[in-house]
Each structure stands twice: as structure tokens, then as C-alpha cells.
Design a protein around this motif. Structure first.
Motif, PDB file in Angstrom:
ATOM      1  N   ILE A 274      -2.777  -4.132  -1.258  1.00 26.25           N
ATOM      2  CA  ILE A 274      -1.845  -3.423  -0.370  1.00 26.25           C
ATOM      3  C   ILE A 274      -2.157  -1.937  -0.374  1.00 26.25           C
ATOM      4  CG2 ILE A 274       0.580  -2.908   0.121  1.00 26.25           C
ATOM      5  CD1 ILE A 274       1.316  -5.439  -1.470  1.00 26.25           C
ATOM      6  N   VAL A 275      -2.232  -1.361   0.828  1.00 23.56           N
ATOM      7  CA  VAL A 275      -2.419   0.088   1.000  1.00 23.56           C
ATOM      8  C   VAL A 275      -1.234   0.639   1.794  1.00 23.56           C
ATOM      9  CG1 VAL A 275      -3.873   1.918   1.964  1.00 23.56           C
ATOM     10  CG2 VAL A 275      -4.932  -0.120   0.987  1.00 23.56           C
ATOM     11  N   GLY A 276      -0.686   1.751   1.331  1.00 22.87           N
ATOM     12  CA  GLY A 276       0.385   2.432   2.050  1.00 22.87           C
ATOM     13  C   GLY A 276      -0.117   3.696   2.726  1.00 22.87           C
ATOM     14  N   TYR A 277       0.828   4.520   3.160  1.00 22.89           N
ATOM     15  CA  TYR A 277       0.458   5.747   3.873  1.00 22.89           C
ATOM     16  C   TYR A 277       1.534   6.802   3.610  1.00 22.89           C
ATOM     17  CZ  TYR A 277      -2.136   8.184   7.608  1.00 22.89           C
ATOM     18  OH  TYR A 277      -2.940   9.044   8.314  1.00 22.89           O
ATOM     19  N   ASP A 278       1.128   7.991   3.254  1.00 21.68           N
ATOM     20  CA  ASP A 278       1.956   9.183   2.983  1.00 21.68           C
ATOM     21  C   ASP A 278       1.753   9.661   1.557  1.00 21.68           C
ATOM     22  OD1 ASP A 278       3.066   9.265   5.522  1.00 21.68           O
ATOM     23  OD2 ASP A 278       4.933   8.264   4.924  1.00 21.68           O
ATOM     24  N   ASP A 279       1.605   8.714   0.600  1.00 24.65           N
ATOM     25  CA  ASP A 279       1.527   9.021  -0.823  1.00 24.65           C
ATOM     26  C   ASP A 279       2.765   9.776  -1.299  1.00 24.65           C
ATOM     27  OD1 ASP A 279       0.325   8.772  -3.336  1.00 24.65           O
ATOM     28  OD2 ASP A 279      -0.511  10.791  -3.223  1.00 24.65           O
ATOM     29  N   ILE A 280       3.924   9.186  -1.066  1.00 28.44           N
ATOM     30  CA  ILE A 280       5.166   9.745  -1.593  1.00 28.44           C
ATOM     31  C   ILE A 280       5.183   9.570  -3.108  1.00 28.44           C
ATOM     32  CG2 ILE A 280       6.424   9.306   0.551  1.00 28.44           C
ATOM     33  CD1 ILE A 280       7.684   6.852  -0.770  1.00 28.44           C
ATOM     34  N   GLU A 281       6.086  10.247  -3.786  1.00 29.02           N
ATOM     35  CA  GLU A 281       6.140  10.217  -5.246  1.00 29.02           C
ATOM     36  C   GLU A 281       6.305   8.797  -5.783  1.00 29.02           C
ATOM     37  OE1 GLU A 281       8.745  12.290  -8.872  1.00 29.02           O
ATOM     38  OE2 GLU A 281       9.067  12.860  -6.774  1.00 29.02           O
TER      39      GLU A 281
END
Length: 341
Positions: A274-281
Motif C-alpha cells: 500500500i502506498v499513500g500520498y501526502d506523508d502526514i505524521e
């Protein structure tokens, strides 16, 4: 009802004219030290509080800029707002933060309110992909800067965005490099330009690898939040052949998908990457740290506020509208690559 102390009361208490009190407040260098001390003492005794709204009407300029974001619960926009506030304070300005809740109707209502309040300027991440509300807002002649979005037909102002096509390319290129031959893109509403751009980048990565467009599946969601990610995860698990690689349009969706996989006993990344987007904390703090495409969120906010401060400064005649495009980067963590566990 308690009497509100006004400038007339201060003048009477100090034994000076209203104009003298005004000079003490606005042009203290034009008043003698003795008179200035007498007026300030009267202000202190009476508890006079200067009306900022009245000052703005006289000066014709507010020190408040409004910032309208589509989801104040999303840590990405919190970081963007923090960057904007820091830059605004350096320019002597304050920031009023509002939430459109991803609603075009609420966005239009807030923009109307900003116009009525004559704010100095507006930083806006539009929820309405058509830009209709902002085109209507132009009649107030209040400058605005687009943040994290670029809208067609609104190129007569400044904008700050991140190259989301490159971001989508980085995400899916990474998954394909790990040996996956197909990827499912979990998007938010496709009327949002960034969702479309991230899809375009994902498709470019598939084609770059010599795979057909069918190697990129697409699952749409109505919102960009954890609840929508949970629902998307359940829908993926219900497929005859659940995907082995998933790219989500933001981290909140990805965290929801990740939670759905955990609940179903699916191993991440062994059974699904799984890859997300934004790199939030929260991406790095997840039970399985989330690989994510990092956006420079604070820089995004700082840059937007700086452009707005420049445009609304007394020297604004020298201002030139700019479209600033920042670059994303991929941060690899355990949700895609077991070697980083």
C-alpha cells in the motif's frame, strides 16, 4: 447594558480633543510627550479598547487574511495552514482558518462572508472543481491565491501546487519496481484536479513499464478520509481477486485501507502493498509504517501566504502573478517493502 468606552470618553477624561486622541493612536509622533502620556493614562483608567474594524474602515485595509481548506481534519491541511500562519505573522498579518468540508455550497458561503468582511486576501484550496464560486468572488476585488489546486479559467492570480502527475508516477513506479504487474488506484472524487493528476501519473508509470492501461485498476471513493478508505478496503477484499498493490490518493484513504486489511488478517506488505500520498505524521506512526508520496506541505502554505502578502502590500503595483509548482518525493516504508521492517 454596560456602556462601551469610546474615543469621545477618552478625550473627555484627558481634557483633549477627539482629534488629539486619534493622533495618539495613529500618529503618536505628532503629539507632545506630555499630552501623549495624559491620553494614554486616560485610556488605561477607562479600559478603552481600540476597535479594529473601525480602524480598518478608516485605513481601507484589513490585517486579516482568510484561509479556506476542504478538510480541516486532514493533518496535511493543518500543516499547510501552519506554514501559512507563520509566513503571515512575519508580514504582520493574522490568519482566519475556515473549513469548507469538501462542499461547494459551503465554499461559496464562506467566500461570500470573506467579501462582506473585506478581508485583506484569501488563501483557498477549492472544493468546487469548476471554480464557479471563485469566479463570483472576483467581484469583491479581493486578491486570492490557489493552494494545492490549479483551476482552469482562474489563471489571473497566483497559485501554489505540487506536481501531482509526478507524484502518481513515483508511487506506481515504485510498486512496479517491486515486481507487481498490476496496481489498483483508490481515488477520491475525480472532479478534483489532484485526484485526476495522480491517476494520470499512475497511468504514465504503467505505460512506462510497457504494460497496458488494464494494469491500472481504478476504485473511486466519494471523500478523501479514513472512513472512505475503510469502505474501499472492504470493497477490494470482496473482489474475486483482491489486488496485491494499492496506491491511494491520500494518506487518510491509505490508512483506512490498511486498517481494513488488518481486520481481515491480510498481511501488509506480504499479501498487499500500500502506498499513500501526502506523508502526514500518522503515515510513519501507523502499525505498519506507510510508504507515501511526500508533499512539502508547510512550504506550500508559506509560499502561498508570501505571494498573497506581496500582492496586498503597499508596493503591490510591482507584483506579478506566479504559478509555483513544487516537487514531491517518495518516502519508502514497511507497507511496501519488507526489508524496511
Amino acid at each position: 447594558m454596560a456602556h462601551t468606552v469610546g474615543i469621545k470618553d477618552v478625550a473627555r477624561e484627558a481634557g483633549v480633543s477627539i482629534g488629539t486622541v486619534s493622533n495618539v493612536l495613529n500618529r503618536p509622533d505628532t503629539v507632545t510627550a506630555a499630552t501623549r502620556a495624559r491620553v494614554l493614562a486616560a485610556i488605561d483608567r477607562l479600559g478603552y479598547v481600540r476597535s479594529e474594524s473601525a480602524r480598518q474602515l478608516r485605513a481601507g485595509s484589513s490585517r486579516i487574511i482568510a484561509m479556506l481548506v476542504p478538510d480541516i481534519a486532514n493533518p496535511f491541511f493543518v500543516t499547510v495552514a501552519r506554514g501559512a500562519e507563520r509566513e503571515a505573522r512575519r508580514a504582520g498579518l493574522g490568519v482566519m482558518l475556515c473549513n469548507s468540508a469538501q462542499s461547494a455550497v459551503e465554499e461559496a458561503e464562506y467566500l461570500s462572508l470573506f467579501g462582506a468582511q473585506r478581508v485583506r486576501g484569501v488563501l483557498v484550496s477549492p472544493a468546487d472543481g469548476t471554480g464557479r464560486a471563485l469566479r463570483d468572488f472576483r467581484r469583491h476585488r479581493i486578491p486570492f491565491v490557489l493552494v494545492d489546486r490549479v483551476l482552469p479559467g482562474l489563471d489571473d492570480g497566483c497559485s501554489v501546487s505540487v506536481d501531482n502527475v509526478v507524484g502518481g508516477l513515483l508511487a506506481v513506479r515504485h510498486l512496479l519496481a517491486l515486481g507487481h504487474r498490476s496496481v489498483t488506484y483508490v481515488s477520491g472524487p475525480m472532479h478534483l484536479q489532484q485526484c485526476r493528476d495522480r491517476h494520470a501519473g499512475a497511468l504514465a508509470a504503467v505505460r512506462e513499464a510497457g504494460l497496458g492501461a488494464g494494469a491500472l485498476e481504478h476504485l473511486r471513493t466519494e471523500r478523501l478520509d479514513v472512513a472512505s478508505g475503510l469502505d474501499a478496503g472492504a470493497r477490494l477484499l470482496g473482489l474475486p481477486r483482491p489486488p496485491a498493490a494499492v496506491f491511494c490518493a491520500n494518506d487518510l484513504l491509505a490508512l483506512g485501507v490498511l486498517q481494513a486489511m488488518y481486520s481481515a488478517g491480510v498481511a501488509v506488505p506480504r499479501e498487499v502493498a500500500i502506498v499513500g500520498y501526502d506523508d502526514i505524521e500518522f503515515a510513519a506512526a501507523a502499525a505498519t509504517p506507510l510508504t507515501s508520496v511526500r508533499q512539502p506541505a508547510e512550504l506550500l502554505g508559506r509560499t502561498a501566504a508570501r505571494l498573497l502578502a506581496e500582492e496586498t502590500a503597499p508596493t503591490a503595483s510591482a507584483h506579478r502573478h506566479r504559478s509555483v509548482v513544487l516537487q514531491p518525493e517518495l518516502v519508502v516504508r514497511a507497507s511496501t517493502w519488507e526489508s524496511v521492517l
